[in-house]
Design an enzyme around this catalytic site. Structure first.
Site, PDB file in Angstrom:
ATOM      1  N   LYS A 166      25.610 -22.435  -7.488  1.00 10.59           N
ATOM      2  CA  LYS A 166      25.208 -21.036  -7.550  1.00 10.59           C
ATOM      3  C   LYS A 166      26.207 -20.139  -6.843  1.00 10.59           C
ATOM      4  O   LYS A 166      26.626 -20.428  -5.717  1.00 10.59           O
ATOM      5  CB  LYS A 166      23.852 -20.841  -6.895  1.00 10.59           C
ATOM      6  CG  LYS A 166      23.399 -19.382  -6.984  1.00 10.59           C
ATOM      7  CD  LYS A 166      22.094 -19.163  -6.311  1.00 10.59           C
ATOM      8  CE  LYS A 166      22.244 -19.135  -4.812  1.00 10.59           C
ATOM      9  NZ  LYS A 166      20.967 -18.864  -4.146  1.00 10.59           N
ATOM     10  N   ARG A 175      13.227 -18.771  -6.315  1.00 10.83           N
ATOM     11  CA  ARG A 175      13.154 -19.999  -5.510  1.00 10.83           C
ATOM     12  C   ARG A 175      12.976 -19.676  -4.039  1.00 10.83           C
ATOM     13  O   ARG A 175      12.399 -20.458  -3.280  1.00 10.83           O
ATOM     14  CB  ARG A 175      14.344 -20.920  -5.801  1.00 10.83           C
ATOM     15  CG  ARG A 175      15.757 -20.418  -5.451  1.00 10.83           C
ATOM     16  CD  ARG A 175      16.022 -20.492  -3.972  1.00 10.83           C
ATOM     17  NE  ARG A 175      17.420 -20.650  -3.645  1.00 10.83           N
ATOM     18  CZ  ARG A 175      17.960 -20.196  -2.517  1.00 10.83           C
ATOM     19  NH1 ARG A 175      17.242 -19.480  -1.650  1.00 10.83           N
ATOM     20  NH2 ARG A 175      19.221 -20.424  -2.253  1.00 10.83           N
ATOM     21  N   GLY A 203      14.565 -13.628   6.106  1.00  5.14           N
ATOM     22  CA  GLY A 203      15.615 -12.642   5.884  1.00  5.14           C
ATOM     23  C   GLY A 203      16.984 -13.033   6.404  1.00  5.14           C
ATOM     24  O   GLY A 203      18.004 -12.600   5.874  1.00  5.14           O
ATOM     25  N   ASP A 236      20.254 -14.934   6.812  1.00  2.00           N
ATOM     26  CA  ASP A 236      21.051 -15.897   6.057  1.00  2.00           C
ATOM     27  C   ASP A 236      22.530 -15.758   6.379  1.00  2.00           C
ATOM     28  O   ASP A 236      23.391 -16.178   5.617  1.00  2.00           O
ATOM     29  CB  ASP A 236      20.818 -15.718   4.561  1.00  2.00           C
ATOM     30  CG  ASP A 236      21.197 -14.308   4.101  1.00  2.00           C
ATOM     31  OD1 ASP A 236      21.568 -13.477   4.958  1.00  2.00           O
ATOM     32  OD2 ASP A 236      21.131 -14.039   2.895  1.00  2.00           O
ATOM     33  N   LYS A 269      22.624 -12.020  11.567  1.00  2.92           N
ATOM     34  CA  LYS A 269      21.266 -11.575  11.272  1.00  2.92           C
ATOM     35  C   LYS A 269      20.219 -12.296  12.106  1.00  2.92           C
ATOM     36  O   LYS A 269      20.467 -13.347  12.682  1.00  2.92           O
ATOM     37  CB  LYS A 269      20.968 -11.765   9.781  1.00  2.92           C
ATOM     38  CG  LYS A 269      21.833 -10.899   8.860  1.00  2.92           C
ATOM     39  CD  LYS A 269      21.409 -11.051   7.417  1.00  2.92           C
ATOM     40  CE  LYS A 269      22.338 -10.304   6.466  1.00  2.92           C
ATOM     41  NZ  LYS A 269      22.029 -10.645   5.049  1.00  2.92           N
TER      42      LYS A 269
END
Lengths: 320, 320
Positions: A72, A116, A228, A230, A234
């Protein structure tokens, strides 16, 4: 050497892939496979394109027993909004797990990632939230706020949802959408502390770089999923929250240490509990998970290539 | 959010992309960009699938000034031959360098990699081989043996090509193909030492894990391009050859240290020359390159994502 390759557009994929318990089961199976130690999942390839305010992430994973694996590519180009284009995009390429041949190109523009990710939230809720959830709360008002609540409702059919966001208008829109989608009461709350206090299940869905959920808000019988964070900068939860919880569960240890909520706790030097369990171990029972209705549990979801391979393989098995 | 995406098959790409000096120029420009330090090229993502005798490599690079960047997936599944399928495959996805949107999916099954790899060999020959090459030699008898000699002939129009391979029949077939393609004499030699001795330009094109070219074979006025090694266990040149050469040039330093000929020389503890130059610096003149017709030069090519982005962007600019 030509062979058939399926090319599916975002519109086709949206028509094919509902957010239902079948999809939750597919993603759950990916977490079980991850826990089994047989999944091959290389570190995420990231390319930061500061000059054009862009970033590219590549995830992949091979899950033994599945016919396919996906690769991906996720793109984020943050000048796009000014051009009337979506900031986020990408696609999945699906390969035969036995020959490596390209089976499909899923031009999903991030749709399958959204699905997903929501399904992973439902897996966490299914295995970590208290058995009875009457009120759920979501912090954040974007697409994932909506999808996370819809997915969680599949496994914990709460009858009220609370929404908090910095922008009250967006929170109202999100609440209205959820009320319609789920046929339940949806309420905007002005104070995230109140949201957490009233809920048994909270999902944080923001790109926050400073905590939006404080440790002292946690209360017995609460499950929090933070989905949130990733990226290294963060974090949505105050690092102390991880210690205040009875149980902190990672989607993938090697990722949460760098990209998830655990990173800040490690950097602050306050993480004293050693290696936390992964969600897959809780699902299989290798880790006991929640011990009592009064436990406080936290799931930290950074998103894994295994989830991508799982949903992509699932898509190829669906009727068109 | 729908937008046009070009899907090109291997057959279409083969009809569109000839191996010519235009392509050599495109790949040369990628090396110049790499030398400029503005290219963003993450480490290769590799996934080793031992259980199915497969491997997956992902390369990408952003080159400032180009409209697009490519992400290439290369597959090698080594049980495929028994199934009547090619072992190698893969595709390139091409993205807008300004918006990240998918512009094209190039279902090339490795064809574009073959072409950009051959073109890189020609770039090395153009800038490192002696001005006059009457005899070239190739070690290896596969597709790259043919393509490397065809590409080198574009920049050094030699009138004889020598071929050596472990399998004499395959060497004869390769020589016959080259004689026809180039309209020159092509000769199979039984001893690779003799091949090197008679040639001014040698390209090694094997997946060797033990040296196929010995240091004592090197002679004044020789250029060698080693393009076969692209993984930690591989190597075609005796490590001492790198020291015996007057000049050793890397395609990308960070790659040759791990994947190229330099790796074995470093591991053997015999590399004493510090940081070698990259090919791009020789092209731009930042490094003087070959100093005399009698110099011995070596180019070590591991293959870069910048080459992939260069050929993919080139393809999108071609007429269909």
């Amino acid at each position: 050497m030509a062979h058939d390759i399926r090319i599916l557009t975002e519109a086709e994929l949206r028509a094919m892939v509902p957010l239902d318990t079948g999809l939750v089961d597919v993603v759950e199976a990916a977490f079980v496979a991850l826990a089994g130690g047989q999944v091959i999942m290389p570190p995420i390839l990231s390319m930061d394109l500061a000059a054009v305010h862009g970033e590219v992430d590549v995830k992949t994973a091979y899950i033994p027993g599945l016919d396919s694996f996906a690769l991906k590519v996720s793109t984020g180009f943050f000048d796009n909004a000014a051009k009337g284009l979506p900031s986020l995009g990408g696609l999945m390429t699906v390969f035969s797990a036995t020959t490596g041949q390209v089976q499909a190109v899923l031009l999903d523009n991030g749709f399958l990632t959204d699905m997903r990710t929501a399904a992973a939230g439902a897996v966490a809720a299914r295995h970590l939230a208290p058995a009875e959830v009457t009120t759920a709360g979501v912090i954040g008002t974007g697409l994932q706020a909506r999808l996370q609540m819809r997915a969680a409702h599949l496994v914990r059919p709460f009858d009220r949802v609370l929404v908090w966001g910095r922008d009250t208008e967006k929170a109202a829109a999100c609440a209205a959408d959820l009320a319609e989608a789920l046929g339940i009461e949806a309420e905007v709350v002005r104070d995230p502390a109140v949201l957490v206090q009233r809920a048994q299940l909270v999902v944080t869905t923001t790109p926050a770089r400073a905590p939006v959920l404080q440790a002292e808000w946690l209360h017995p019988g609460l499950h929090v999923t933070a989905m949130g964070s990733d990226a290294p900068g963060k974090g949505e939860l105050a690092p102390e929250a991880l210690l205040r919880a009875d149980l902190y569960v990672a989607d993938r240890l090697s990722q949460v240490e760098r990209l998830g909520e655990l990173r800040a706790a490690i950097e602050a030097g306050i993480w004293t509990r050693g290696t936390p369990p992964e969600l897959g171990a809780v699902i299989t029972g290798a880790h006991p998970g929640r011990q009592s209705p009064d436990d406080i549990t936290i799931a930290d979801l950074t998103g894994t290539g295994a989830q991508d391979t799982a949903i992509a393989t699932h898509v190829l098995g669906l009727p068109c």
